[in-house]
Design a protein around this motif. Structure first.
Motif, PDB file in Angstrom:
ATOM      1  N   LYS A   1      39.116  30.553  42.749  1.00 47.79           N
ATOM      2  CA  LYS A   1      39.771  31.494  41.842  1.00 47.79           C
ATOM      3  C   LYS A   1      38.884  31.874  40.659  1.00 47.79           C
ATOM      4  CE  LYS A   1      43.491  31.864  44.218  1.00 47.79           C
ATOM      5  NZ  LYS A   1      43.818  33.163  44.871  1.00 47.79           N
ATOM      6  N   GLY A   2      37.788  31.157  40.467  1.00 50.61           N
ATOM      7  CA  GLY A   2      36.839  31.507  39.413  1.00 50.61           C
ATOM      8  C   GLY A   2      37.355  31.273  38.010  1.00 50.61           C
ATOM      9  N   ILE A   3      38.254  30.308  37.844  1.00 52.35           N
ATOM     10  CA  ILE A   3      38.824  30.001  36.527  1.00 52.35           C
ATOM     11  C   ILE A   3      38.278  28.649  36.082  1.00 52.35           C
ATOM     12  CG2 ILE A   3      40.938  29.578  35.232  1.00 52.35           C
ATOM     13  CD1 ILE A   3      42.367  31.403  37.259  1.00 52.35           C
ATOM     14  N   ALA A   4      37.548  28.637  34.987  1.00 55.42           N
ATOM     15  CA  ALA A   4      36.851  27.423  34.567  1.00 55.42           C
ATOM     16  C   ALA A   4      37.778  26.417  33.893  1.00 55.42           C
ATOM     17  CB  ALA A   4      35.707  27.786  33.629  1.00 55.42           C
ATOM     18  N   LYS A   5      38.653  26.894  33.009  1.00 57.90           N
ATOM     19  CA  LYS A   5      39.495  25.988  32.220  1.00 57.90           C
ATOM     20  C   LYS A   5      40.809  25.736  32.952  1.00 57.90           C
ATOM     21  CE  LYS A   5      37.275  25.106  28.312  1.00 57.90           C
ATOM     22  NZ  LYS A   5      37.870  25.424  27.026  1.00 57.90           N
ATOM     23  N   VAL A   6      41.109  24.444  33.172  1.00 52.21           N
ATOM     24  CA  VAL A   6      42.300  24.058  33.917  1.00 52.21           C
ATOM     25  C   VAL A   6      43.072  23.006  33.135  1.00 52.21           C
ATOM     26  CG1 VAL A   6      43.205  23.207  36.109  1.00 52.21           C
ATOM     27  CG2 VAL A   6      41.028  24.464  36.069  1.00 52.21           C
ATOM     28  N   GLY A   7      44.358  23.248  32.958  1.00 51.31           N
ATOM     29  CA  GLY A   7      45.252  22.280  32.341  1.00 51.31           C
ATOM     30  C   GLY A   7      46.195  21.694  33.370  1.00 51.31           C
TER      31      GLY A   7
END
Length: 232
Positions: A111-117
């Motif tokens: 998904k190319g999303i670096a920041k994950v919570g």
């Protein structure tokens, strides 16, 4: 937009079912929504949808997929409550952590999303703590997590922000366990604990009589601000 997705396991030999809610436009980050013992049921799907509405890619993986995929159980039906407890009793938490790692990798790589919570409830609150100690998640939140007092030996591994919501009248987490959590974590620079006086387990559930509207609103506002700071 919400879809049902399958995410490859780390070894590529299995596929983890997940409910995925996609925001409009570019995601500001991603949030993994970890179920209670009742499955990815309507309340968890609602929480996932709400995070997407706030601009995050939101992913709710099916924790018990190896046992019985797709369960949706109720805490208000005794037989279903017992079935849910049985599922938790048979769950391999170490293997489950590898599934969480697989979801984190999928979000970042596919998904190319670096920041994950990560946000979890009940059993998911325990998993939120484990995610903070065992993965490179960017920030974690646990609501009324169980058995965290038994895992305080892992606290040295917490390198990213962790927030825990603790109802003081939790009938699944005794006062002695709550005290141990405070004694072990209050001075940790990455950990924030919030107590909710007189509230019980499940106070932030989306559906049913367990919910306390004021307490849920306060905890959710704190969680939203926490993720805005640490995820985006």
């Amino acid at each position: 937009m919400a879809t049902n997705t399958e995410i490859p396991t780390l070894d590529g030999e299995g596929r983890i079912p997940a409910y995925v809610a996609t925001p409009e436009g570019t995601a500001r980050g991603a949030i993994i929504v970890q179920q209670e013992i009742f499955g990815v049921e309507a309340g968890i799907r609602r929480k996932t949808d709400e995070w997407a509405a706030k601009g995050y890619l939101a992913v709710a993986p099916d924790t018990f997929w190896r046992q019985q995929p797709g369960i949706e159980l109720s805490p208000y039906v005794e037989a279903e409550m017992q079935a849910a407890l049985d599922h938790m009793g048979r769950h391999d938490f170490d293997l489950g952590m590898r599934d969480i790692e697989a979801v984190i990798h999928w979000i970042r790589r596919e998904k190319g999303i670096a920041k994950v919570g990560f946000v979890g409830f009940c059993m998911g609150g325990k998993i939120a703590y484990m995610t903070a100690t065992r993965t490179d998640i960017d920030a974690s939140v646990g609501y009324y997590g169980v058995m965290i007092d038994q895992m305080l030996g892992e606290k040295h591994a917490i390198a990213r922000p962790l927030m825990l919501h603790i109802p003081t009248a939790d009938h699944f987490v005794a006062p002695e366990a709550q005290k141990a959590m405070h004694d072990g974590l209050d001075d940790h620079p990455k950990v924030t604990l919030h107590d909710y006086e007189g509230l019980d387990h499940g106070f932030a559930a989306e559906i049913g009589s367990r919910r306390d509207e004021a307490g849920a609103g306060l905890a959710d506002a704190r969680t939203e601000a926490f993720f805005a700071t640490h995820i985006g």
